[in-house]
Scaffold this active site. Sequence first.
Site, PDB file in Angstrom:
ATOM      1  N   GLY A 171     -25.545  26.711  42.108  1.00 52.51           N
ATOM      2  CA  GLY A 171     -24.729  26.288  43.240  1.00 52.51           C
ATOM      3  C   GLY A 171     -23.578  27.259  43.471  1.00 52.51           C
ATOM      4  O   GLY A 171     -23.210  27.557  44.611  1.00 52.51           O
TER       5      GLY A 171
ATOM      6  N   CYS B 170     -16.421  21.638  34.720  1.00 56.47           N
ATOM      7  CA  CYS B 170     -15.787  22.955  34.690  1.00 56.47           C
ATOM      8  C   CYS B 170     -14.290  22.841  34.496  1.00 56.47           C
ATOM      9  O   CYS B 170     -13.642  23.783  34.104  1.00 56.47           O
ATOM     10  CB  CYS B 170     -16.095  23.705  35.962  1.00 56.47           C
ATOM     11  SG  CYS B 170     -15.542  22.784  37.366  1.00 56.47           S
TER      12      CYS B 170
HETATM   13  N1  PLP Z   1     -20.251  22.546  43.634  1.00 57.13           N
HETATM   14  C1  PLP Z   1     -20.024  21.322  43.126  1.00 57.13           C
HETATM   15  C2  PLP Z   1     -19.491  20.244  44.009  1.00 57.13           C
HETATM   16  C3  PLP Z   1     -20.281  21.067  41.781  1.00 57.13           C
HETATM   17  O1  PLP Z   1     -20.037  19.852  41.273  1.00 57.13           O
HETATM   18  C4  PLP Z   1     -20.789  22.118  40.970  1.00 57.13           C
HETATM   19  C5  PLP Z   1     -21.014  21.897  39.528  1.00 57.13           C
HETATM   20  O2  PLP Z   1     -20.462  21.024  38.909  1.00 57.13           O
HETATM   21  C6  PLP Z   1     -21.017  23.362  41.565  1.00 57.13           C
HETATM   22  C7  PLP Z   1     -20.737  23.542  42.890  1.00 57.13           C
HETATM   23  C8  PLP Z   1     -21.545  24.511  40.757  1.00 57.13           C
HETATM   24  O3  PLP Z   1     -22.919  24.394  40.575  1.00 57.13           O
HETATM   25  P1  PLP Z   1     -23.628  25.285  39.441  1.00 57.13           P
HETATM   26  O4  PLP Z   1     -23.299  24.662  38.141  1.00 57.13           O
HETATM   27  O5  PLP Z   1     -25.086  25.210  39.771  1.00 57.13           O
HETATM   28  O6  PLP Z   1     -23.089  26.654  39.599  1.00 57.13           O
END
Ligand code: PLP
Length: 384
Positions: free
Chosen positions: A69, A324
């Site tokens: 993402g 994160c």
């Molecule tokens: N966007 C949102 C709203 C998320 O909750 C997350 C991950 O927690 C991400 C982006 C990032 O996704 P990825 O872990 O696949 O990089």
Amino acid sequence: MIYLDNSATTRPAPEVVQAVTQVLTEDFGNPSALYRVGLDAEKILKAAREEVAKSLECKPAEVTFTSCGTESNNTVLKGVWKSRKRQGKRIITTSVEHPAILRVCEELERDGADVVYLPVNADGSFNMDAFDAALNSDTILVSVMYVNNESGAVMPIKELAAKVHAQGNGCLMHTDAVQAYGKLNCSVKELGVDFLSLSGHKVHGPKGVGALYIRSGIHIPAFLLGGGQEAAFRSGTENMPGIAGLGAAAKLLNANWKNNAAKMAETRAYLKERILAEIPDVKINSPENAAPSVLNVSFIGCRAEVLLHQLEGDEIYISTGSACSSKKKGSHVLTAMHLRPEEIEGAIRFSFCADNTKEQMDTVVEKLKFYTSSQRRLRKAFHK
Ligand code: PLP
């Protein structure tokens, strides 16, 4: 184990594990190769793209596979800025986006972008007045998440896309749908967005794979240059195990997402009701319109981090914030919602999948009752 941290990541579905294993052991060819093993891999790639396209109600050619993402979000923001910064300088986003949007916006600001970080309402919901005031003819991109990963707030993406396009200045609309995919309707036809980001590991797929929808006719610069894979937009030999796994997850989701979302909503409502009825001094931080997957609650007078580890001792897994940010102090989302420090300190995010049951919630509530009252008692005694 009672796993209630599904917004951080999900357990891969058996069908996903099977699809990944098949590609790692049997169908390991390079989809660019011209012989049979390569052609088999190409078929798997095509089938996965079709499943993801079906889940978004778009054409397969509008789906690009990415590594996550985060990459999908970076690709849109940097790509739109690079190709449109002569047309306008304004980018509108919210103060509660994931760091995969916020950190990129900060970088674009250093390159001259005029980024507006919209405030949210006290319950975490979207502030339409602030948006209406910010949208102007200089705006080239609006990027708003569909579901907030900490509060579960659902943002009015369809309405925003309509307003963005009504501007008539070519302004584009992106939504980070990482937390909405599999829980809400993500039809891009319905939403009317130009870009949509999603991630495999939030929907029982593998980690390290994501996808980006780009409406046909929109051109942004390629993110990775090289061998020309993904229609030369995202070069690099395809992550076939990841893509096959995401395809399998999308297939499951195409068949079941509405039922699954209804199950999550039921489990969530049950937990919320029991917490409110049986544990004193709590505050529900999620708004009324929250997604079925997230319930954020403050246990006032408790330290969420301590609760997390106490519950961990019983093999119950929850989060004090997004994955994160949980290792950092404080939460930019709860801060943007103007929660008091003690509300932030005691905030726990429960996040659900369709496998969670009411029986599990009964156990969770019993444990919460015990740990919250013992923490509060100890604190009182200490402060006497
Ligand atoms: N966007 C949102 C709203 C998320 O909750 C997350 C991950 O927690 C991400 C982006 C990032 O996704 P990825 O872990 O696949 O990089």
